[in-house]
Scaffold this active site. Structure first.
Site, PDB file in Angstrom:
ATOM      1  N   GLY A 328       0.821  -1.205   0.000  1.00 21.29           N
ATOM      2  CA  GLY A 328       0.000   0.000   0.000  1.00 21.29           C
ATOM      3  C   GLY A 328       0.856   1.256   0.000  1.00 21.29           C
ATOM      4  N   SER A 329       0.391   2.288   0.674  1.00 22.58           N
ATOM      5  CA  SER A 329       1.036   3.603   0.597  1.00 22.58           C
ATOM      6  C   SER A 329       2.374   3.691   1.315  1.00 22.58           C
ATOM      7  CB  SER A 329       0.089   4.672   1.151  1.00 22.58           C
ATOM      8  OG  SER A 329      -1.018   4.835   0.294  1.00 22.58           O
ATOM      9  N   ILE A 330       2.722   2.725   2.170  1.00 21.94           N
ATOM     10  CA  ILE A 330       4.041   2.802   2.806  1.00 21.94           C
ATOM     11  C   ILE A 330       5.160   2.540   1.790  1.00 21.94           C
ATOM     12  CG2 ILE A 330       3.087   2.124   5.037  1.00 21.94           C
ATOM     13  CD1 ILE A 330       4.421  -0.601   4.704  1.00 21.94           C
TER      14      ILE A 330
END
Length: 701
Positions: A328-330
């Site tokens: 995801g966004s990490i």
């Protein structure tokens, strides 16, 4: 007539003399053969027969070494040994096995479970090997059997060392366990140079540190030479060499931190890896749920095995080492760094984020619009559009080229066996991964979702923590490791284990610092600001949400309408203090929703503990276990006092203080008591929801 008789006598005498000579020669030849045979037996083969005669008179018995202990960085005992009596049978000396066991059960308690385990051990044992039918006998049971021993040839009581894991399931996936050597392992030992050292040994490390550091933990087998009677009974000891116990293995793991995280997860599933970015030491490696290691010491029974093996929560899976997830966004800070290093983006490059981006007629949605967005804003506000465009500009193979050296899609080289590689896709990877020609082809639309950590991207939390540590350490990469050193069983001296020096990745300083500045801003003005409000230290991080199942682009995501295991994962990567990081981590809480709601609060407690020695208050811990806390609530306890009851050994010079002395204006900063209200997940969260993609990485029209 007389003349004839004279001639006949002379002929007979001549024949007689001939016979005498023949007999003499035969006798001489036989004596020659006898003398030759005696010479061969007594001179030529003297040593061999002397050795055989000696072996008939004596027996060499191996002495199995005591297995080394496993300790954490502060000397807390994770694995040790204790001595107990076992009742054992040698099948080759027992006439009627079933009848003998039935008669034994009248003296000592032998349960159906003991019988099942005995039969299972028989399958992996030879007839002349001693097999336990009962372990850990009481003194009363030992006395009862000793009085009746004469009735049971082939049955004896032996004193054995048993492995014990005092903390049960704490750090269970890291420590691993030992088990009886099976046929495959026996064959592998026979082909190795260590075969002689395993004479008499029945157990071996199966998982975790017990397996990876088997050679150090096992020790050196000793022996004793006994004089025996014709019946095989020992008379006296002639010679011996004592066994050398295995070395104690000291881990970089901190049990206080490890247990804290496991408690914070409660009944939730997930994984966390925390590292010291300055040297690669793994400080915590959590996989939830876990299991009690002591279940495997005597051989796990079928009932417990079925419970563990068939559980939907998969407690036997080491999620930190082998579980792979879309990040995801990490993933965005690392994509941003790759974009700068590849020349596809500059620090000041600005794109227009209108909340969606169209490619080849497909609309890739991004939640709320962020307007003009550069690198810093793309990370702080978690812009999907910025990374859709960046992924498209780079292409899958260039992404692979720049992200692979950071540790994605390959093993980190940690000192544990069984690490997953994960998937960092490329056109070559897809050609090799699929069979049908249409599956082997890479489609341009599949690249778009890679930019925001979705699509084919699947990584372990170990890989994410590895990359995060590199970023925290200003672009210098240290291989993660759990083994800190060993304590020699003879000299009792601590010996540090050799570790590779850090590797400078060669990134431009201004690129690394631009990304570092952005992830620090996330905790001040971005999606993690509420969780880290009032923290007396600086930190940097990135929240993330990753989809667990595919939902159509037109379908609105509603967690309440989905089964629990279909909901989005909550992720967070972070390090602290931001200026001079001492700890870096990556974690996932499975099916828990937004990263700021579930994952980031765990990271806040980790940093509070590691840097301030703060342990969550009772009410804060209760709220955390339910996923209902943001920043800490209540008055924190002192971490060192909470962990003081653990059994530990003194390890001078091995550990180091972990409390950060934050100073502001010349005065030490003391963490204030946190707010009084519980911050519920879902309230005022700025994080982007996980976009929905189909299996090809394309949103539905």
């Amino acid at each position: 007539m007389s003349g004839f008789e004279v001639r006949n006598s002379e002929a007979e005498l001549s024949k007689f003399r001939l016979r005498i000579w023949v007999v003499a020669i035969v006798v001489l030849l036989m004596f020659g053969v006898l003398v030759f045979r005696l010479f061969v037996l007594q001179v030529v083969r003297h040593d061999a027969f002397a050795e055989r005669a000696e072996s008939n008179r004596t027996a060499v018995v191996p002495i199995v070494p005591n297995r080394g202990q496993i300790l954490d960085r502060n000397g807390i005992v994770l694995a040790t040994n204790y001595s107990a009596y076992t009742l054992e049978l040698t099948r080759s000396k027992v006439k009627n096995l079933e009848e003998t066991i039935n008669e034994l059960s009248q003296l000592v308690d032998i349960t159906p479970r003991d019988r099942r385990k005995f039969r299972r051990l028989m399958e992996d044992s030879k007839r002349f090997e001693s097999i336990p039918i009962r372990t850990r006998l009481t003194d009363e049971e030992v006395a009862r059997f000793a009085a009746q021993r004469w009735r049971f040839p082939g049955v004896d009581i032996k004193a054995r060392f048993f492995r014990n894991y005092p903390l049960q399931d704490v750090a269970g996936h890291v420590v691993g366990y030992i088990g009886r050597i099976n046929q495959r392992e026996q064959e592998a030992l026979e082909d190795s140079e260590d075969y002689a050292n395993y004479r008499g040994t029945e157990v071996i490390g199966k998982l975790g540190i017990e397996q990876s550091y088997e050679r150090q933990l096992h020790g050196t087998t000793g022996w004793e030479q006994l004089e025996t009677t014709a019946g095989g009974f020992a008379v006296r000891r002639l010679n011996s060499r004592p066994a050398t116990p295995g070395d104690t293995v000291v881990l970089s793991l901190d049990v206080g931190l490890q247990k804290l995280v496991e408690d914070l997860y409660g009944e939730r599933r997930g994984a966390l890896v925390a590292m010291d970015p300055r040297n690669g030491e793994v400080l915590a490696m959590v996989s939830k749920p876990g299991y009690d290691l002591n279940l495997f010491v005597d051989g796990i029974d079928q009932e417990n095995w079925d419970l563990l093996n068939n559980s939907l929560d998969r407690p036997l899976l080491n999620r930190a080492l082998r579980g792979t997830y879309p990040p995801g966004s990490i993933y965005k800070p690392f994509m941003g760094l790759a974009g700068l290093e590849s020349g596809k983006r500059k620090i000041e490059t600005t794109i227009q984020d209108n909340g969606s981006w169209t490619f080849a007629g497909h609309v890739f949605r991004s939640g709320h619009p962020n307007g003009p967005t550069n690198l810093r804003r793309s990370i702080v506000k978690s812009s999907n559009v910025y990374y859709y465009m960046l992924a498209n500009d780079m292409g899958v193979d260039l992404i692979h080229e720049y992200l692979s050296p950071m540790g994605f899609g390959r093993q980190t080289g940690i000192d544990l066996i069984g690490e997953s590689k994960g998937v960092l896709p490329s056109t070559e990877w897809k050609r090799n991964a699929y069979k049908r020609p249409e599956q082997k082809k890479w489609y341009a639309g599949e690249t778009i979702s890679l930019g925001i950590g979705q699509g084919y991207n699947h990584f372990t939390m170990l890989q994410m923590a590895y990359a995060t540590s590199m970023l925290a350490n200003h672009g210098v990469q240290h291989r993660p490791h759990l083994g800190k050193g060993t304590i020699d069983s003879v000299s009792r001296q601590f010996k540090p284990l050799y570790r590779d020096p850090g590797k400078d990745m060669g990134y431009k300083k201004e690129h690394v610092e631009a990304v570092r500045s952005a992830v620090q801003a996330v905790t001040v003005e971005g999606t993690a600001r509420r969780v880290f409000a009032n923290a007396p230290y600086t930190s940097a991080g990135k929240t993330g949400t990753a989809q667990a199942v595919t939902i159509g682009q037109k379908d609105k995501y509603n967690a309440a309408k989905l089964a629990e295991h279909q909901r989005d994962h909550s992720l967070y990567m972070a390090y602290a203090p931001a200026e001079n990081p001492k700890i870096a981590l990556a974690l996932i809480v499975e099916n828990a929703g937004f990263g700021a709601a579930a994952a980031a609060p765990i990271a806040r407690r980790v940093f509070d503990y590691w840097l301030l020695d703060h342990y969550p208050s009772v009410e804060d811990m209760a709220a955390m276990r339910k996923g209902q806390a943001g920043r800490p609530i209540g008055t924190p306890r002192k971490g060192s006092e909470v962990m003081a009851h653990f059994e530990r050994m003194v390890l001078p010079g091995v550990g180091e203080p972990r409390v950060l002395e934050a100073v502001a204006d010349g005065n030490a900063v003391v963490a204030p008591a946190a707010g009084t209200a519980v911050e519920l997940p879902g309230l005022e969260i700025d994080e982007e929801p996980a976009p929905r993609f189909d299996l090809m990485g394309l949103p539905e029209d």
